[in-house]
Write a protein that holds these residues in place. Sequence first.
Motif, PDB file in Angstrom:
ATOM      1  N   GLU A 249      36.264  36.201  28.065  1.00  0.00           N
ATOM      2  CA  GLU A 249      35.779  36.744  29.300  1.00  0.00           C
ATOM      3  C   GLU A 249      36.340  36.063  30.506  1.00  0.00           C
ATOM      4  N   THR A 250      37.044  36.876  31.579  1.00  0.00           N
ATOM      5  CA  THR A 250      37.539  36.205  32.541  1.00  0.00           C
ATOM      6  C   THR A 250      36.498  35.501  33.446  1.00  0.00           C
ATOM      7  N   LEU A 251      37.044  34.217  34.107  1.00  0.00           N
ATOM      8  CA  LEU A 251      36.224  33.591  35.162  1.00  0.00           C
ATOM      9  C   LEU A 251      35.962  34.003  36.255  1.00  0.00           C
ATOM     10  N   ALA A 252      36.942  34.908  36.680  1.00  0.00           N
ATOM     11  CA  ALA A 252      37.139  35.468  38.010  1.00  0.00           C
ATOM     12  C   ALA A 252      36.075  36.602  38.122  1.00  0.00           C
ATOM     13  N   ARG A 253      35.700  36.880  39.494  1.00  0.00           N
ATOM     14  CA  ARG A 253      34.869  37.893  39.618  1.00  0.00           C
ATOM     15  C   ARG A 253      35.503  38.796  40.771  1.00  0.00           C
ATOM     16  N   ALA A 254      35.840  40.108  40.103  1.00  0.00           N
ATOM     17  CA  ALA A 254      36.462  40.969  41.058  1.00  0.00           C
ATOM     18  C   ALA A 254      35.561  42.330  41.555  1.00  0.00           C
TER      19      ALA A 254
ATOM     20  N   ALA B 194      41.603  46.833  49.289  1.00  0.00           N
ATOM     21  CA  ALA B 194      41.380  47.799  48.219  1.00  0.00           C
ATOM     22  C   ALA B 194      40.666  47.267  46.857  1.00  0.00           C
ATOM     23  N   TRP B 195      41.049  45.973  46.589  1.00  0.00           N
ATOM     24  CA  TRP B 195      40.496  45.129  45.528  1.00  0.00           C
ATOM     25  C   TRP B 195      40.496  43.439  45.928  1.00  0.00           C
ATOM     26  N   SER B 196      39.631  42.762  45.476  1.00  0.00           N
ATOM     27  CA  SER B 196      39.519  41.528  45.745  1.00  0.00           C
ATOM     28  C   SER B 196      39.005  40.927  44.385  1.00  0.00           C
ATOM     29  N   SER B 197      39.475  39.582  44.219  1.00  0.00           N
ATOM     30  CA  SER B 197      39.236  38.698  43.203  1.00  0.00           C
ATOM     31  C   SER B 197      38.741  37.545  43.585  1.00  0.00           C
ATOM     32  N   SER B 198      38.084  36.436  43.005  1.00  0.00           N
ATOM     33  CA  SER B 198      37.745  35.213  43.443  1.00  0.00           C
ATOM     34  C   SER B 198      37.287  34.646  42.069  1.00  0.00           C
ATOM     35  N   VAL B 199      37.628  33.087  41.975  1.00  0.00           N
ATOM     36  CA  VAL B 199      37.437  32.220  41.012  1.00  0.00           C
ATOM     37  C   VAL B 199      37.034  30.759  41.634  1.00  0.00           C
ATOM     38  N   GLU B 200      36.152  30.343  40.737  1.00  0.00           N
ATOM     39  CA  GLU B 200      35.832  28.855  40.963  1.00  0.00           C
ATOM     40  C   GLU B 200      35.956  28.162  39.747  1.00  0.00           C
ATOM     41  N   LEU B 201      36.672  27.300  39.559  1.00  0.00           N
ATOM     42  CA  LEU B 201      37.133  26.372  38.219  1.00  0.00           C
ATOM     43  C   LEU B 201      36.715  24.964  38.746  1.00  0.00           C
TER      44      LEU B 201
ATOM     45  N   ILE C  31      44.256  17.811  34.013  1.00  0.00           N
ATOM     46  CA  ILE C  31      44.855  16.612  34.812  1.00  0.00           C
ATOM     47  C   ILE C  31      45.981  16.963  35.858  1.00  0.00           C
ATOM     48  N   SER C  32      46.654  18.141  35.397  1.00  0.00           N
ATOM     49  CA  SER C  32      47.770  18.741  36.201  1.00  0.00           C
ATOM     50  C   SER C  32      47.345  19.642  37.331  1.00  0.00           C
ATOM     51  N   PRO C  33      47.396  19.304  38.524  1.00  0.00           N
ATOM     52  CA  PRO C  33      47.089  20.598  39.497  1.00  0.00           C
ATOM     53  C   PRO C  33      47.817  21.692  39.676  1.00  0.00           C
ATOM     54  N   ALA C  34      49.156  21.531  38.955  1.00  0.00           N
ATOM     55  CA  ALA C  34      50.161  22.835  38.982  1.00  0.00           C
ATOM     56  C   ALA C  34      49.535  23.860  37.940  1.00  0.00           C
ATOM     57  N   VAL C  35      49.323  23.209  36.619  1.00  0.00           N
ATOM     58  CA  VAL C  35      48.957  24.102  35.501  1.00  0.00           C
ATOM     59  C   VAL C  35      47.605  24.467  35.887  1.00  0.00           C
ATOM     60  N   PHE C  36      46.516  23.671  36.477  1.00  0.00           N
ATOM     61  CA  PHE C  36      45.390  24.178  36.845  1.00  0.00           C
ATOM     62  C   PHE C  36      45.584  25.309  37.607  1.00  0.00           C
ATOM     63  N   ALA C  37      46.408  25.380  38.580  1.00  0.00           N
ATOM     64  CA  ALA C  37      46.650  26.465  39.675  1.00  0.00           C
ATOM     65  C   ALA C  37      46.927  27.652  38.738  1.00  0.00           C
ATOM     66  N   ARG C  38      47.920  27.471  37.872  1.00  0.00           N
ATOM     67  CA  ARG C  38      48.258  28.413  36.951  1.00  0.00           C
ATOM     68  C   ARG C  38      47.316  29.123  36.470  1.00  0.00           C
ATOM     69  N   PHE C  39      46.405  28.616  35.575  1.00  0.00           N
ATOM     70  CA  PHE C  39      45.287  29.044  35.052  1.00  0.00           C
ATOM     71  C   PHE C  39      44.588  29.676  35.960  1.00  0.00           C
ATOM     72  N   ALA C  40      44.164  29.315  37.251  1.00  0.00           N
ATOM     73  CA  ALA C  40      43.282  29.997  38.200  1.00  0.00           C
ATOM     74  C   ALA C  40      43.866  31.233  38.530  1.00  0.00           C
ATOM     75  N   ALA C  41      45.534  31.275  38.629  1.00  0.00           N
ATOM     76  CA  ALA C  41      45.981  32.749  38.836  1.00  0.00           C
ATOM     77  C   ALA C  41      45.828  33.814  37.768  1.00  0.00           C
ATOM     78  N   ARG C  42      46.030  32.988  36.569  1.00  0.00           N
ATOM     79  CA  ARG C  42      45.800  33.953  35.266  1.00  0.00           C
ATOM     80  C   ARG C  42      44.377  34.618  35.331  1.00  0.00           C
ATOM     81  N   GLU C  43      43.457  33.872  35.611  1.00  0.00           N
ATOM     82  CA  GLU C  43      41.957  34.515  35.673  1.00  0.00           C
ATOM     83  C   GLU C  43      42.030  35.486  36.508  1.00  0.00           C
ATOM     84  N   ILE C  44      42.660  35.302  37.847  1.00  0.00           N
ATOM     85  CA  ILE C  44      42.381  36.392  38.731  1.00  0.00           C
ATOM     86  C   ILE C  44      43.101  37.691  38.206  1.00  0.00           C
TER      87      ILE C  44
END
Length: 212
Positions: free
Chosen positions: A31-36, A154-161, A194-207
């Motif tokens: 399940e996604t970690l984001a809340r929409a 119209a739509w919103s989503s947030s995630v905290e990782l 350990i990579s901020p760039a890849v971690f950011a990509r994961f956050a974007a995916r969850e949203i």
Amino acid sequence: MRRSRFLAALVSLLSLTGGCALTNGGIWEQETLARASSAADMASYRVQRVAVVPFTGADVSAERAQDLENGLALELAPRVTFEIVQLSAEDLAEIPRAEPYRRGWYSARTLLELSKRFSVDAVLVGTVRELVAYPPLHLSTQVELVSCETGQVAWSSSVELDARDNRVLRGIEAWHAYEHDSHDAPGDEALTIISPAVFARFAAREIARSYR
């Protein structure tokens, strides 16, 4: 030494979370970690072309803002029916930026300018609320789809990782298992934490995964 122990513990946890990420059909069960949430009248909005702009936030660098925007556009594209238009900071140079978390509202002028100049119906506005760009990584961000016609969300989503959270580690493991199954692996799990760039990509995916 302290960082090495932290990374070793994370890699150990990741190795224990495998085996249940995919169904037999290769569908990602995690399940996604984001809340929409969606507006009650979202179905009435005409959304055919949407602009995605660089994320903003007190602690986010231009590079990280671009990572989040790129990740969101890439991850949303196969999940939505509308066309996505990525805009850069240069594209927005002469347009007053919307700052909803500081102002409490979206500038009508901003939305009208974007709609007119880029022929979009809505804008995806991302805000980074908290960012720790060194291990253990932490990222809290929110995205809102704002109608250019009404100025309403119209739509919103947030995630905290948090890279120390077992739920986040399981999500990362499932992501890598799914991508590996799709022959498009983004890299080793340890790199994500350990990579901020890849971690950011994961956050974007969850949203993106939370969009309905």
